[in-house]
Design an enzyme around this catalytic site. Structure first.
Site, short mmCIF file in Angstrom:
data_model
loop_
_atom_site.label_atom_id
_atom_site.label_comp_id
_atom_site.label_asym_id
_atom_site.label_seq_id
_atom_site.Cartn_x
_atom_site.Cartn_y
_atom_site.Cartn_z
N HIS A 179 0.84 -1.20 0.00
CA HIS A 179 0.00 0.00 0.00
C HIS A 179 0.87 1.25 0.00
O HIS A 179 1.02 1.95 1.01
CB HIS A 179 -0.94 0.00 1.20
CG HIS A 179 -2.05 -0.99 1.09
ND1 HIS A 179 -2.05 -2.18 1.79
CD2 HIS A 179 -3.17 -0.99 0.34
CE1 HIS A 179 -3.15 -2.87 1.48
NE2 HIS A 179 -3.85 -2.17 0.60
N ASN A 180 1.46 1.52 -1.14
CA ASN A 180 2.32 2.68 -1.30
C ASN A 180 1.92 3.45 -2.56
O ASN A 180 0.92 3.12 -3.21
CB ASN A 180 3.79 2.24 -1.37
CG ASN A 180 4.02 1.14 -2.39
OD1 ASN A 180 3.47 1.18 -3.50
ND2 ASN A 180 4.81 0.14 -2.03
N ALA A 181 2.69 4.47 -2.92
CA ALA A 181 2.32 5.33 -4.05
C ALA A 181 2.40 4.60 -5.38
O ALA A 181 1.71 4.96 -6.34
CB ALA A 181 3.22 6.57 -4.08
N VAL A 182 3.24 3.56 -5.47
CA VAL A 182 3.33 2.79 -6.71
C VAL A 182 2.02 2.02 -6.92
O VAL A 182 1.52 1.92 -8.05
CB VAL A 182 4.53 1.83 -6.69
CG1 VAL A 182 4.68 1.13 -8.04
CG2 VAL A 182 5.81 2.59 -6.37
N HIS A 183 1.46 1.48 -5.86
CA HIS A 183 0.15 0.83 -5.95
C HIS A 183 -0.91 1.84 -6.40
O HIS A 183 -1.75 1.53 -7.26
CB HIS A 183 -0.24 0.24 -4.59
CG HIS A 183 -1.69 -0.14 -4.48
ND1 HIS A 183 -2.26 -1.15 -5.22
CD2 HIS A 183 -2.69 0.38 -3.71
CE1 HIS A 183 -3.56 -1.24 -4.92
NE2 HIS A 183 -3.84 -0.33 -4.01
N ASP A 220 -5.99 4.97 -1.25
CA ASP A 220 -5.32 4.35 -0.10
C ASP A 220 -4.35 5.31 0.58
O ASP A 220 -3.42 4.86 1.28
CB ASP A 220 -4.54 3.10 -0.55
CG ASP A 220 -5.40 1.85 -0.55
OD1 ASP A 220 -6.35 1.79 0.25
OD2 ASP A 220 -5.12 0.93 -1.35
N GLN A 380 -3.19 -16.34 -2.66
CA GLN A 380 -3.58 -15.82 -3.97
C GLN A 380 -4.68 -16.65 -4.61
O GLN A 380 -5.59 -16.09 -5.25
CB GLN A 380 -2.36 -15.76 -4.88
CG GLN A 380 -1.36 -14.70 -4.48
CD GLN A 380 -2.01 -13.33 -4.34
OE1 GLN A 380 -2.64 -12.82 -5.26
NE2 GLN A 380 -1.86 -12.73 -3.16
#
Length: 451
Positions: A179-183, A220, A380
């Site tokens: 849950h970071n800016a790339v996501h 997020d 998954q």
């Protein structure tokens, strides 16, 4: 109405009635000293080290602040967001349109080349993030706003837009594996692909596009890297603030509203219009609450069965935007295997970190968070079977005929087979070791979560 005000130092200001919080504002332009044991100064605004459970267990009850606890409350209200003066977008217009940071010309050229293919499903957001020096979200949003002509349509101030996007990007925690800016950038790119679907694109208004992209970018923001049950059982103040309901999603929305107001991005619009935009953003972001999955899926399925969706109606377009955002948020298993596996390993690593915290403090380990028992393939396969497949099958019905939807389903089925094979050949500890090795090999050597 009582009001708890926290001084400007990277915290949150909020007003609340006796029961409901009506505004949360993220404050962005200050510093905090490192005075609390176990907490280190983070490099970027919005970043933080592993959560200190002692801080999480402390809560501000009903807005009451005891004397001598002001510093502790500041940290509670901010998810330990230690701020510093950023070199990025602090009210400055870039010298070159679309250039938001200092890069070699070769890198700028490669990033621009990737943006020319941003509407393709095999877009590699990890590579794009490297080529933009970790600024994939800001760069992507500026590009898409230009593509759709949103800056001109809404008469947006470029300085305010850049500052708002910079604040959003910085308020994602780079220490989070998932849950970071790339996501957020990945979800935004997926949302753009969905907005381009012919059945939807023909009916969308500029406001619909604006809301869809903004919600994807901020859905997020300021995520702490732990889930809602963890916040509830550790008595975190946000769980009390939002009465244990859509806690994280409510925080993401209110944080976004706070940054919109702080940046003044919509301040030139009529008050009723800007307030309506804020409410619609909230409705979109709150739809990403995974606990509401069946609610939205059943409604979507009923609309498709009854063939009563009318995209000329604003309410129906908004519902489809909610579904599109939900799809974008969980679309990782629908990507090509090379990208999908990276995302799967990252989200499981974040689960395992939460499990390690729970084990350390003798708390019950949450489902999917036990790295000794829950393997990446098993997690998954369950996620694909119960969450992703049902949603994307209905999305395919809605968009049919759609080459993109068929491509996503094909990837989804192939990836599920790959995970099934890995599940047969790996133990949970083996898979976790593989995950750590892949993450180490893909890192840039500077602590960033970029492969």
């Amino acid at each position: 109405m009582s009001c708890l005000t926290v001084e400007r130092c990277g915290a949150v200001t909020f007003k609340r009635s006796e029961q409901n919080a009506i505004q949360v504002r993220m404050l962005a332009d200050g510093r905090l000293n490192t005075g609390h044991a176990g907490v280190l100064l983070a490099e970027r605004r919005g970043s933080y080290p592993l959560i200190d459970l002692r801080i999480l267990k402390t809560s501000a009850q009903q807005g009451e602040v005891e004397s001598g606890t002001r510093r502790k409350i500041k940290r509670l209200l901010s998810f330990q967001r230690y701020c510093h003066a950023s070199r990025l977008l602090r009210g400055l217009v870039p010298h070159t349109p679309g250039s938001l940071h200092l890069l070699d010309d070769d890198y700028l050229g490669q990033a621009a080349h990737m943006l020319s293919k941003v509407g393709t499903w095999n877009f590699d957001i990890f590579l794009f993030d490297r080529l933009t020096n970790g600024n994939s979200l800001v760069t992507l949003m500026c590009h898409l706003f230009n593509v759709y002509g949103l800056i001109h349509h809404f008469q947006l101030d470029m300085v305010k837009l850049h500052r708002f996007l910079g604040m959003v990007q910085q308020d994602y925690h780079s220490q989070n594996p998932y849950h970071n800016a790339v996501h957020a950038a990945d979800v935004t790119q997926a949302m753009y692909c969905y907005l381009k679907e012919p059945k939807l694109a023909e009916q969308l208004t500029p406001l619909d596009v604006f809301l869809g992209l903004m919600a994807a970018a901020a859905h997020d923001v300021d995520h702490p890297g732990v889930n809602q049950p963890f916040l509830i059982k550790t008595r975190h103040h946000l769980a009390s603030l939002y009465q244990n309901t859509s806690v994280l999603e409510s925080h993401h929305w209110r944080s976004t509203v706070g940054m919109l107001r702080e940046s003044g991005l919509l301040s030139h619009l009529p008050a009723d219009m800007s307030q309506d935009m804020e409410q619609q953003l909230g409705s979109l972001i709150l739809a990403t609450d995974i606990s509401r999955q069946n609610e939205f899926l059943l409604t979507f399925r009923d609309h498709l069965d009854n063939q009563d969706l009318d995209l000329q109606l604003a309410s129906h377009r908004h519902f489809i935007l909610q579904i599109a955002l939900k799809c974008a948020d969980v679309c990782n298993p629908c990507r090509v295997w090379e990208l999908s596996r990276q995302w799967s390993e990252r989200v499981c690593e974040e689960f395992y970190r939460q499990g390690d915290l729970e084990r350390k403090f003798d708390l019950e380990i949450s489902p999917l968070c036990n790295k000794q028992a829950d393997s990446v393939p098993a997690i998954q396969i369950g996620f694909i079977s119960y969450i992703v497949e049902p949603l994307f099958e209905e999305w395919h019905r809605f968009t049919k005929p759609s080459l993109l939807s068929q491509t996503m389903l094909d990837h989804l089925h192939k990836n599920k087979v790959c995970w099934s094979r890995l599940r047969c050949t790996h133990t949970p500890s083996d898979v976790h070791s593989d995950t750590e090795e892949n993450t180490a090999e893909g890192g840039d050597g500077e602590g960033e979560d970029i492969p």
